[in-house]
Design a protein around this motif. Structure first.
Motif, PDB file in Angstrom:
ATOM      1  N   GLU A 127      -7.218 -10.107  -1.391  1.00 19.48           N
ATOM      2  CA  GLU A 127      -7.268 -10.181  -2.933  1.00 19.48           C
ATOM      3  C   GLU A 127      -6.109 -10.586  -3.433  1.00 19.48           C
ATOM      4  OE1 GLU A 127      -8.262 -11.023  -6.579  1.00 19.48           O
ATOM      5  OE2 GLU A 127      -9.680  -9.963  -5.248  1.00 19.48           O
ATOM      6  N   ALA A 140      -7.693  -0.334   1.662  1.00 19.88           N
ATOM      7  CA  ALA A 140      -6.574  -0.508   0.997  1.00 19.88           C
ATOM      8  C   ALA A 140      -6.058  -1.759   1.835  1.00 19.88           C
ATOM      9  CB  ALA A 140      -5.827   0.642   0.481  1.00 19.88           C
ATOM     10  N   ILE A 167      -2.833   5.434  -2.261  1.00 15.54           N
ATOM     11  CA  ILE A 167      -3.444   6.349  -1.325  1.00 15.54           C
ATOM     12  C   ILE A 167      -2.660   7.929  -1.896  1.00 15.54           C
ATOM     13  CG2 ILE A 167      -4.698   7.175   0.282  1.00 15.54           C
ATOM     14  CD1 ILE A 167      -4.933   4.259   1.441  1.00 15.54           C
ATOM     15  N   LEU A 201      -7.897  -4.845   1.217  1.00 15.27           N
ATOM     16  CA  LEU A 201      -8.032  -5.283  -0.168  1.00 15.27           C
ATOM     17  C   LEU A 201      -6.859  -6.115  -0.609  1.00 15.27           C
ATOM     18  CD1 LEU A 201      -9.854  -5.282  -2.634  1.00 15.27           C
ATOM     19  CD2 LEU A 201      -8.598  -3.017  -3.224  1.00 15.27           C
ATOM     20  N   VAL A 202      -5.593  -5.379  -0.270  1.00 15.01           N
ATOM     21  CA  VAL A 202      -4.210  -6.270  -0.563  1.00 15.01           C
ATOM     22  C   VAL A 202      -3.971  -7.359   0.052  1.00 15.01           C
ATOM     23  CG1 VAL A 202      -1.716  -5.815  -0.880  1.00 15.01           C
ATOM     24  CG2 VAL A 202      -3.295  -3.778  -1.409  1.00 15.01           C
ATOM     25  N   LYS A 243      -9.948   4.967   4.238  1.00 14.31           N
ATOM     26  CA  LYS A 243      -9.311   4.681   2.884  1.00 14.31           C
ATOM     27  C   LYS A 243      -8.310   3.706   3.390  1.00 14.31           C
ATOM     28  CE  LYS A 243     -10.996   8.633   0.479  1.00 14.31           C
ATOM     29  NZ  LYS A 243     -10.347   9.647  -0.331  1.00 14.31           N
ATOM     30  N   ALA A 301       0.622   0.499  -8.757  1.00 13.68           N
ATOM     31  CA  ALA A 301      -0.977   0.548  -9.378  1.00 13.68           C
ATOM     32  C   ALA A 301      -0.913  -0.174 -10.596  1.00 13.68           C
ATOM     33  CB  ALA A 301      -1.481   1.809  -9.451  1.00 13.68           C
ATOM     34  N   VAL A 333       0.976  -1.206  -0.218  1.00 13.83           N
ATOM     35  CA  VAL A 333      -0.012  -0.116  -0.159  1.00 13.83           C
ATOM     36  C   VAL A 333       1.035   1.304  -0.030  1.00 13.83           C
ATOM     37  CG1 VAL A 333      -1.764   1.464   1.339  1.00 13.83           C
ATOM     38  CG2 VAL A 333      -2.012  -1.215   1.011  1.00 13.83           C
ATOM     39  N   GLY A 391      -0.059  -3.870 -10.837  1.00 12.22           N
ATOM     40  CA  GLY A 391      -1.145  -4.457 -10.079  1.00 12.22           C
ATOM     41  C   GLY A 391      -0.497  -5.092  -8.719  1.00 12.22           C
ATOM     42  N   GLU A 435      -1.924  -0.958  -3.762  1.00 10.92           N
ATOM     43  CA  GLU A 435      -3.016   0.023  -3.745  1.00 10.92           C
ATOM     44  C   GLU A 435      -2.130   1.148  -3.535  1.00 10.92           C
ATOM     45  OE1 GLU A 435      -6.470   0.368  -4.635  1.00 10.92           O
ATOM     46  OE2 GLU A 435      -5.874  -1.519  -5.791  1.00 10.92           O
ATOM     47  N   TYR A 495      -2.781  -9.360  -5.978  1.00 10.27           N
ATOM     48  CA  TYR A 495      -1.599  -8.542  -5.579  1.00 10.27           C
ATOM     49  C   TYR A 495      -0.458  -9.364  -5.260  1.00 10.27           C
ATOM     50  CZ  TYR A 495      -5.415  -4.769  -5.239  1.00 10.27           C
ATOM     51  OH  TYR A 495      -6.331  -3.893  -5.387  1.00 10.27           O
TER      52      TYR A 495
END
Length: 328
Positions: free
Chosen positions: A289, A282, A269, A285-286, A278, A261, A245, A264, A267, A292
């Protein structure tokens, strides 16, 4: 002004010139010795299809993207005009032909980037002597950093570092710690010398805060890196297959973050949009998912195949031996 005499006195026969030091090539030309350009940060080679290095712009080869890039490069040229004038004044004094393009600052014998090619936007105009060699990390060259390994809990490790230069925004570390609350993970924060652990308030959870950290060793254990998108931490994370991140702050960090980004591998910010919500989104998500991690492992393999410092040294030695361009 003073460099030529110093270099002559030292008997130096070849210069390694940081790409961010555009005067170096002129000094080498004046001394009539070869030089190799080393991209120690994000590569600076200008190409209209690729956004300027200092922007967070995504890769966009459409006419809108090309127009945007052209305006960005025009602004960079305007900002760098006084430096270009100084360099060309010396070139005139030394009977050297003037530069009319910033890409001319770089060596025509060999240009080395510590990025792997896979961590760069598509390029079509690089000189044939440009080489993506991958990073040059050397654990043996680093001062040992004591670390309380006994305090690691065995949970997935989140490593947070904002570098050693732009690391005085202590509120970011507080925000990172707040964003990690409730996660089945342990946060390790490395302050990078910009502050002491005592300068931070007590952070939630089982967060470990140190002034300096053995970064290469911790990245071998890490599940996620939270970074300012400095090129060294980014490449060292990818060398260990660790997704990120990114919170870019300045210099080439927005450009590095744009490549994180694009590949891939994490993320991003922007600093102005940073919030606990936020950041937490992030991070989750990383961590959850798979793409990543898979992309980070893909870049790890690319770095292994790029050759690293051995390949870079071979190219430099070939320049010394032949005095001719080393073609990629």
């Amino acid at each position: 002004r003073d460099a030529p005499d110093v270099i002559k006195a030292a008997g130096i026969e070849l210069l390694l010139v940081d790409q961010a030091s555009p005067e170096g090539g002129t000094i080498a030309d004046y001394l009539d010795i070869p030089y190799v350009t080393v991209c120690s940060a994000l590569m600076l080679n200008r190409e209209m299809s690729v956004p300027p290095f200092s922007t967070s712009w995504n890769y966009d080869p459409s006419w809108r993207g090309l127009l945007r890039n052209r305006v960005g490069y025009a602004l960079l040229s305007l900002m760098g005009k006084s430096l270009e004038n100084v360099i060309n004044d010396y070139r005139q004094q030394w009977n050297l032909s003037p530069y009319d393009n910033v890409n001319q600052y770089s060596s025509q014998l060999a240009q080395l980037s510590h990025q792997p090619a896979e961590f760069e936007f598509p390029r079509t105009e690089l000189p044939s002597c440009f080489h993506f060699t991958g990073p040059y990390s050397n654990p043996a060259s680093r001062e040992p950093a004591p670390f309380p390994y006994e305090k690691l809990t065995g949970q997935p490790l989140i490593y947070a570092s904002m570098g050693t230069l732009q690391n005085r925004l202590l509120w970011i570390f507080q925000m990172i710690a707040d964003a990690c609350v409730g996660l089945d993970a342990q946060l390790v924060i490395a302050l990078g010398g910009g502050a002491t652990p005592e300068s931070l308030p007590e952070l939630p959870g089982n967060t470990l805060v140190v002034g300096y950290a053995p970064q290469l060793e911790l990245l071998q254990k890490a599940t996620l890196t939270i970074t300012h998108a400095g090129m060294n931490t980014t490449l060292e994370s990818l060398s260990n297959g660790v997704p990120m991140v990114a919170i870019p702050i300045t210099n080439d960090q927005p450009g590095v973050a744009a490549r994180i980004a694009w590949t891939g591998t994490g993320e991003v910010i922007p600093l102005k949009k940073l919030s606990v919500e936020k950041l937490q989104k992030a991070i989750k998500l990383v961590l959850t998912e798979d793409s990543y991690k898979k992309n980070a492992l893909r870049l790890q393999e690319a770095i292994k195949l790029a050759g690293g410092v051995s390949r870079a040294a071979d190219i430099i030695e070939q320049v010394v031996a032949t005095g001719k361009p080393v073609l990629g």
